[in-house]
Motif scaffolding. Structure first.
Motif, PDB file in Angstrom:
ATOM      1  N   ARG A 265      -1.919   1.024  -2.467  1.00  0.00           N
ATOM      2  CA  ARG A 265      -1.724   1.623  -3.747  1.00  0.00           C
ATOM      3  C   ARG A 265      -1.832   2.939  -3.756  1.00  0.00           C
ATOM      4  NH1 ARG A 265      -5.793  -2.960  -7.009  1.00  0.00           N
ATOM      5  NH2 ARG A 265      -4.742  -4.798  -6.392  1.00  0.00           N
ATOM      6  N   ASP A 266      -1.020   3.561  -4.432  1.00  0.00           N
ATOM      7  CA  ASP A 266      -0.772   5.160  -4.550  1.00  0.00           C
ATOM      8  C   ASP A 266      -0.026   5.388  -5.944  1.00  0.00           C
ATOM      9  OD1 ASP A 266      -1.587   7.619  -4.181  1.00  0.00           O
ATOM     10  OD2 ASP A 266      -0.298   7.781  -2.181  1.00  0.00           O
ATOM     11  N   TYR A 314      -2.855  -1.180 -11.466  1.00  0.00           N
ATOM     12  CA  TYR A 314      -2.520  -2.171 -10.114  1.00  0.00           C
ATOM     13  C   TYR A 314      -3.242  -3.446 -10.346  1.00  0.00           C
ATOM     14  CZ  TYR A 314      -2.134   2.691  -8.115  1.00  0.00           C
ATOM     15  OH  TYR A 314      -1.791   3.700  -7.982  1.00  0.00           O
ATOM     16  N   TYR A 510     -10.060  -3.537  -4.031  1.00  0.00           N
ATOM     17  CA  TYR A 510      -9.467  -2.163  -4.283  1.00  0.00           C
ATOM     18  C   TYR A 510     -10.187  -1.394  -5.094  1.00  0.00           C
ATOM     19  CZ  TYR A 510      -5.334  -3.542  -1.677  1.00  0.00           C
ATOM     20  OH  TYR A 510      -4.453  -3.886  -0.509  1.00  0.00           O
ATOM     21  N   THR A 512      -9.216   2.153  -5.966  1.00  0.00           N
ATOM     22  CA  THR A 512      -8.137   2.961  -5.491  1.00  0.00           C
ATOM     23  C   THR A 512      -8.298   4.413  -6.166  1.00  0.00           C
ATOM     24  OG1 THR A 512      -6.546   1.353  -5.604  1.00  0.00           O
ATOM     25  CG2 THR A 512      -5.625   3.435  -5.865  1.00  0.00           C
ATOM     26  N   ASP A 514      -6.175   7.962  -6.907  1.00  0.00           N
ATOM     27  CA  ASP A 514      -4.764   8.396  -6.797  1.00  0.00           C
ATOM     28  C   ASP A 514      -4.665   9.771  -7.611  1.00  0.00           C
ATOM     29  OD1 ASP A 514      -4.470   7.546  -9.343  1.00  0.00           O
ATOM     30  OD2 ASP A 514      -3.593   5.657  -8.586  1.00  0.00           O
ATOM     31  N   ASP A 521      -6.895   0.478 -10.867  1.00  0.00           N
ATOM     32  CA  ASP A 521      -6.993  -0.931 -10.591  1.00  0.00           C
ATOM     33  C   ASP A 521      -7.330  -1.742 -12.059  1.00  0.00           C
ATOM     34  OD1 ASP A 521      -6.552  -0.544  -7.700  1.00  0.00           O
ATOM     35  OD2 ASP A 521      -8.828   0.333  -7.940  1.00  0.00           O
TER      36      ASP A 521
END
Length: 606
Positions: A265-266, A314, A510, A512, A514, A521
């Protein structure tokens, strides 16, 4: 339209059932809302055949039929609100799950399952191109299934009937969205892949953006939004070049990138009007991207573009998340179409006998959640037990040998419990066998693993196509640092804490980070440890170090890594070529070998 940013906890009284009979049900968790905008996107990538969902992981247990219902329900909302929703997929749909890999030929069932989703922009991945059969299937079946929505900006194929070189699919697409009337120009790229079969030609991105058709497309002034979808890491040089090419001629037009390939995930910011999202792997993640402030050609462009916003989420692929984001429940959420596809997945799995057990795993074995070496590492298990027990050529069983496997050959964890036909392909779906070089001086073989794991840059200078990261799990390709998580809950800042989060223990998942922050998320999780592993591991069989120095050994390795092995041997002073190699255990592939070991050592039902 007002974007809803409230963070809430979905009602815990909802009863959630997993679509596949053998899948575990998801659990309640605090959730962030979807940030709806003027134009919205759902994005999948690197699904690798996991269209039945994760049968042993609650967070990802929804199947492709559930995703179809989710997309259809969100389209209904988009129509009601007068906004747009587009669905994107960026390749690597095959290899990695029994639903694809267990049939003969491979993919008998998955093409018919996958095509049921209405996808607006779809591209190829590198896994579709490794073999002629899969790339021909893509050309003859998948491209027609999605008609003009399949895009192949830098990929050609030799037509299997005429042998004429032709584009795999159309190079780009221009269309106007249904509700907002946004004029979109979309492309579909693949990274500069070099491992494709000889019936396809991948054109370098740099060469492609110099072609007249691309220049004409990006010079079109009747465009409100560029969409660049592709099986390309969003932080890659390829995407940087495409962004630069568009920006040189369209300085103010928004650009939305969709990526893949690295299984992460990015989210990347190129500039204030250009962002990129990468939506994970293995049907774990449904990416949600929204844009507001896009001009439509009928409104003042400067005022709209000055106030543009890009947002992402996400979504964990499970019914609990789907129910919450659609404000529906187990009765009202499923569409007839989605339910029928779930039934098709179930009948396909039964036909393939994917739940049939080889044995029962006594413990969890992890790819990256524990350090290597470790008793809970799948790689320690492989080198200490599986390879010594199974890599035995009858004619050379008395010859000492060094057996080398790349860690990227192991694609997923083993969970304590049933080890099924399906598990064999989720763990290692590749049909690669073993090759060997006989009678290699031990003083050279002794250093081979060190070179493969530590001298990647030196080897790359000799052979630029052989990058060391290709040997390891793709999740490591970004240079991600190790992360050891203590056995405590993550602390959230006051303005980030979801309602109810302090009353409910978070499940691991997750977390994340970014370019847009730490709130991407949809599901609030506690973090999971991550440890990098080496490019390769080895098992030394029949070798007594003290008396081996002046002797020779067989060097046995997975066929996929032969170019790296030959190059490393040359670096060490061993002059070996492909002609010096032979098949080892001819007819036995890596996946079958693992299954046989499980059958012999983990016998019994759970």
């Amino acid at each position: 339209m007002i974007t809803r940013w409230l963070v809430g906890l979905a009602a815990s009284v909802i009863v959630v059932q997993a679509a596949q009979p053998s899948a575990v049900s998801p659990v309640s968790a605090p959730l962030r809302e979807l940030p709806w905008g003027q134009i919205n996107f759902l994005h999948t990538t690197d699904t690798h055949g996991w269209h039945a969902g994760h049968l042993q992981e609650p967070s990802f247990s929804a199947d492709w039929g559930d995703y179809i219902s989710f997309a259809e329900r969100l389209r209904e909302r988009a129509d009601e609100d007068g906004v747009d929703l587009l669905v994107i997929d960026t390749g690597d749909r095959i290899e990695g799950n029994g639903l694809y890999d267990a049939s003969d030929p491979k993919g008998v069932y998955t093409s018919d399952i996958f095509k049921e989703q209405e996808i607006d922009i779809i591209t190829v991945g590198n896994h579709e191109l490794y073999k002629q059969n899969s790339s021909n299937t893509e050309y003859l079946k998948t491209v027609p299934n999605f008609k003009g929505n399949y895009l192949a900006s830098n990929l050609d194929i030799f037509d299997p009937a005429t042998r004429e070189r032709v584009p795999l699919a159309r190079r780009y697409r221009k269309f106007t969205t249904k509700n907002q009337g946004i004029r979109v120009v979309a492309f579909g790229f693949l990274f500069d892949f070099k491992g494709n079969a000889n019936n396809t030609i991948v054109r370098k991105v740099q060469d492609t953006i110099d072609e007249e058709w691309f220049k004409d497309a990006i010079h079109d002034r009747e465009v409100d939004l560029f969409v660049v979808a592709g099986h390309v890491h969003i932080r890659s040089e390829e995407y940087r070049m495409i962004f630069k090419a568009i920006r040189e001629v369209q300085w103010d037009t928004p650009i939305q990138f969709f990526g893949g390939h690295y299984h992460i995930r990015d989210y990347k910011k190129f500039d204030s009007k250009s962002y990129a999202i990468e939506s994970g792997r293995y049907m774990e993640t449904i990416g949600f991207q929204s844009i507001s402030g896009v001009s439509t050609g009928t409104k003042d462009q400067s005022s709209h573009r000055a106030s543009m916003t890009f947002s992402r989420r996400y979504v964990d692929n499970n019914l609990y998340s789907f129910y919450h984001h659609t404000s529906l429940n187990s009765t009202t959420f499923p569409t007839t179409h989605g339910s029928n596809v779930s039934a098709l997945i179930s009948s396909s799995r039964k036909a393939l006998k994917l739940d049939s057990q080889f044995g029962c795993a006594p413990i969890d074995l992890w790819t990256n959640r524990v350090p290597y070496p470790n008793n809970s590492s799948i790689f320690s298990w492989l080198e200490q037990l599986v390879l010594p027990d199974m890599v035995i050529e009858p004619d050379r069983q008395s010859t000492p040998r060094v057996v080398i496997a790349n860690t990227g050959a192991m694609r997923f964890d083993i969970f304590k419990g049933p080890f099924t036909i399906d598990t064999t392909f989720t763990v290692s779906p590749f049909s690669t066998g073993f090759r060997y070089i006989k009678d290699v001086p031990f003083k050279i073989a002794d250093q081979l693993l060190t070179v493969l794991n530590n001298e990647g840059e030196i080897l790359k200078q000799a052979a630029p196509d052989l990058e060391a990261w290709m040997l390891a799990p793709p999740e490591q390709a970004t240079g991600r640092a190790d992360m050891m998580v203590p056995n405590t809950q993550k602390a959230y800042k006051d303005n980030q804490q979801p309602l109810g989060a302090n009353k409910q223990k978070l499940t691991p998942g997750y977390t994340t980070k970014d370019d847009a922050g730490e709130d991407g998320d949809d599901t609030l999780h506690s973090p999971i440890s991550f440890y990098n592993v080496p490019n390769c591991i080895e098992a030394r069989i029949g070798i007594v170090t003290d008396d081996q120095a002046a002797k020779t050994v067989d060097v046995v390795y997975l066929e996929f890594i032969q170019p790296w092995v030959l190059l490393a041997l040359k670096f060490l002073g061993g002059e070996y070529e492909s002609a010096d190699t032979e098949a080892y255990l001819e007819g036995v592939d890596f996946t079958t070998m693992i299954a046989q070991w499980v059958k012999e050592n983990w016998e019994g039902d759970c």
